[in-house]
Scaffold this motif. Structure first.
Motif: not given
Ligand code: SF4
Ligand code: SF4
Length: 179
Positions: A11, A28, A32, A46-47, A62, A111-114, A123-125
Motif C-alpha cells: 500500500i 478496517c 475485522h 490495523r491502520i 499500517l 495488518c493482514d492486507m484484508c 483492501p478495505m482501507c
Molecule cells: S489492508 Fe486491511 S487489514 Fe491492513 S490496514 Fe488496511 S483495512 Fe486494515
C-alpha cells in the motif's frame, strides 16, 4: 532457507493528501470485527492516523510486527520543515504506546492486507479512502519461505513473552477443564 515466489502486496501512502477523516480506520475495524461488519471501533483498526493537528500532520501507519520490548532510542524526522514526533512512522505493536493493540485484551493487531476467501480486489482501507491517499499494488518477488503466524498464534506468542510459557500452559489447561 528455501526461496519461494510470492505475490508482494503493497500500500503506497501519499501522506500529504490525508485529511484525517479516519474512514480507513472505521472500514478496517468493521471488516475485522466478528461477525464481519458488526462493529466499527477505530481503536481496533490495523491502520491508525498518527495526528498532530497543530502542525497539520496526518500520517497513516499500517500495523506491522509485534515486539515485546520498546526501543532504547527514538528518531525524530524533519521533512519539508515539519517535525514528526518520535514513533510517528513506526508500525510496531509495542509496550511504549497503546495503538495496534486490541483494546479489551491488549493483544497485538497486525495488518493482514484484508486476506479473505474469496479474496478482495483491494483492501478495505484503500477502497474507503476517498482522497486517494492509499494506493494498492502487487508484484511478484522471490523471497525466503516464512513461517506465518495467524491471529491466535500471534496472541499466544505475546502472552508467552509477557507471562512465560508455563503460566500460559497452566491457564489454557485450567480453561479447558472448565469447558
Ligand atoms: S489492508 Fe486491511 S487489514 Fe491492513 S490496514 Fe488496511 S483495512 Fe486494515
Ligand atoms: S481515509 Fe484516507 S484521508 Fe481519511 S484518514 Fe484514512 S488515509 Fe487519511
Amino acid at each position: 532457507m528455501a526461496k519461494v515466489k510470492k505475490i508482494v502486496k503493497t500500500i503506497k501512502i501519499d501522506a500529504d493528501k490525508c485529511n484525517g477523516c479516519r474512514s480507513c480506520e472505521i472500514a478496517c475495524s468493521a471488516f475485522h470485527s466478528t461477525p464481519k461488519y458488526s462493529n466499527n471501533n477505530p481503536a481496533r483498526s490495523r491502520i491508525q492516523i498518527i495526528t498532530q493537528r497543530a502542525k497539520d500532520i496526518f500520517m497513516p501507519v499500517l500495523a506491522g510486527e509485534y515486539t515485546p520490548a520498546e526501543c532504547a532510542g527514538r528518531d525524530i524526522y524533519i521533512i519539508d520543515g515539519k517535525e514528526y514526533e518520535d514513533c510517528g512512522f513506526c508500525r510496531a505493536s509495542c509496550p511504549s504506546r497503546d495503538i495496534f493493540k486490541e483494546p479489551d485484551s491488549g493483544l497485538p493487531l497486525k495488518c493482514d492486507m484484508c486476506e479473505s476467501d474469496p479474496p478482495r480486489e483491494k483492501p478495505m482501507c484503500v477502497e474507503w479512502c476517498l482522497n486517494d491517499v492509499l494506493k494498492y499494488e502487487e508484484h511478484e518477488e522471490e523471497v525466503e519461505e516464512e513461517v506465518k503466524l495467524d491471529d491466535v498464534e500471534l496472541g499466544l506468542k505475546s502472552m508467552v513473552d509477557k507471562f512465560g510459557i508455563e503460566k500460559v500452559i497452566d491457564t489454557v489447561a485450567r480453561m479447558s477443564q472448565k469447558g
